[in-house]
Scaffold this motif. Structure first.
Motif, short mmCIF file in Angstrom:
data_model
loop_
_atom_site.label_atom_id
_atom_site.label_comp_id
_atom_site.label_asym_id
_atom_site.label_seq_id
_atom_site.Cartn_x
_atom_site.Cartn_y
_atom_site.Cartn_z
N ALA A 50 14.00 7.03 2.65
CA ALA A 50 14.21 6.00 3.67
C ALA A 50 15.68 6.00 4.10
O ALA A 50 16.39 6.98 3.92
N ALA A 51 16.14 4.90 4.67
CA ALA A 51 17.49 4.83 5.23
C ALA A 51 18.55 5.12 4.17
O ALA A 51 18.42 4.72 3.01
N SER A 52 19.61 5.80 4.59
CA SER A 52 20.71 6.13 3.69
C SER A 52 22.01 6.05 4.49
O SER A 52 22.24 6.88 5.38
N THR B 224 12.24 4.80 -0.34
CA THR B 224 13.38 4.19 -1.04
C THR B 224 14.64 4.39 -0.22
O THR B 224 14.97 5.50 0.18
N SER B 225 15.37 3.30 0.03
CA SER B 225 16.63 3.34 0.77
C SER B 225 17.81 3.31 -0.19
O SER B 225 17.69 2.83 -1.32
N VAL B 226 18.94 3.78 0.29
CA VAL B 226 20.19 3.63 -0.46
C VAL B 226 21.25 3.19 0.55
O VAL B 226 21.60 3.94 1.47
N ALA C 216 15.11 -0.42 -2.69
CA ALA C 216 16.45 -0.18 -2.15
C ALA C 216 17.47 -0.11 -3.26
O ALA C 216 17.48 -0.96 -4.16
N VAL C 217 18.32 0.88 -3.21
CA VAL C 217 19.46 1.00 -4.12
C VAL C 217 20.67 0.50 -3.35
O VAL C 217 21.00 1.05 -2.29
N LYS D 66 0.82 -1.21 0.00
CA LYS D 66 0.00 0.00 0.00
C LYS D 66 0.85 1.26 0.00
O LYS D 66 0.40 2.32 -0.40
N GLY D 67 2.10 1.13 0.48
CA GLY D 67 2.96 2.31 0.50
C GLY D 67 3.78 2.48 -0.75
O GLY D 67 4.57 3.41 -0.86
N ALA D 68 3.63 1.58 -1.69
CA ALA D 68 4.42 1.65 -2.92
C ALA D 68 3.84 2.67 -3.88
O ALA D 68 2.66 3.02 -3.80
#
Length: 277
Positions: free
Chosen positions: A244-246, A165-167, A275-276, A3-5
């Motif tokens: 998101a997290a980086s 989105t995380s990296v 995630a990247v 749902k969060g996409a």
């Protein structure tokens, strides 16, 4: 679908990465490959759940390969990607010696050398004046992250909601070149003292030190962020508005594998949906 996409997303957990599929004959065949966990799962996998993770985007720059396609072609054809040290990197006469025990020399004269990066700072919102103070790892990171996101189906990056989105990247401390270049400028006193003890006059000492300094970037307000390892993912998150997290992971030669594991953990825990890494 999570749902969060972003609207239209067909995958709940997905990752843009730089790992080619070993059983496909072309890079394009690896882009939509879905990888799942099977067999014995460790405690962390059991706690987070065995949900499949898809690798949906790829990018890479490798020795004698400026893209994933070229890299995979080199693997398939068994191409030799090692070569003698190019003159544009360092002079063999300065550092090479066949005597393996000679101090401050290397007996290796071959290696794998990445092609130069054609980087336009304006495309990434960077003024050209900061390039001399910015470590190449940060520039490679920006270019490859954009290529992976585009390959994953996000060509209009500014129009995509990437707040989840995380990296997470593996960046060993020795990767950062600018730290060493800037530290070299701190050797001025030692160089000056050595020349003074050798009887070299003050004017010549000053001229030699000034010429020595021309080989290295000046210290300025961009120097500190320019050589930080955690700014490799930080610049990516800032430029592409990844919410998101980086962070960077330094586990020496295992840095990239640790980053991939942590990215999978972020995806499975629900802290991000892309995630990247």
């Amino acid at each position: 679908t999570d749902k969060g996409a972003p609207p239209g997303s067909r995958l709940r957990r997905s990752a843009a990465s730089s790992m080619p599929s070993p059983d496909r004959g072309s890079a394009s065949g690896a882009l939509s490959r879905v990888f799942t966990y099977g067999g014995q799962m460790d405690d962390m996998t059991c706690a987070l759940g065995p949900e499949p993770i898809a690798i949906i985007g790829l990018s890479a720059i490798m020795p004698k390969a400026a893209s994933v396609g070229e890299f995979w072609r080199n693997i398939v054809t068994g191409a030799e990607c090692l070569e003698d040290v190019p003159e544009t990197r360092w002079r063999l006469s300065d550092y090479f010696s066949q005597n393996a025990s000679e101090r401050d020399k290397t007996y290796g004269r071959r290696g794998g050398f990445m092609p130069d990066l054609d980087f336009d700072p304006v495309e990434f919102g960077m003024p050209p004046s900061v390039l001399d103070s910015t470590d190449p790892a940060q520039l490679f990171g920006l270019a490859l992250a954009r290529a992976a996101l585009v390959d994953a189906g996000y060509p209009a990056l500014s129009e995509t909601d990437h707040h989840r989105t995380s990296v997470i990247l593996g960046v060993a401390g020795t990767t950062m070149q600018r730290a060493g270049s800037l530290s070299a400028r701190m050797e001025y006193p030692a160089i000056g003292q050595a020349m003074e003890e050798a009887g070299i006059d003050p004017a010549t000492r000053e001229r030699v030190i000034r010429r020595f300094g021309e080989n290295y970037p000046d210290w300025d307000e961009n120097s500190f962020p320019g050589y930080l390892a955690n700014l490799v993912p930080g610049r990516i998150a800032h430029r592409f508005d990844l919410g998101a997290a980086s962070y960077a992971v330094d586990a020496a030669c295992a840095s990239s594998l640790c980053a991939i594991r942590l990215a999978c953990s972020e995806l499975r825990s629900g802290h991000c949906n892309l995630a990247v890494t």
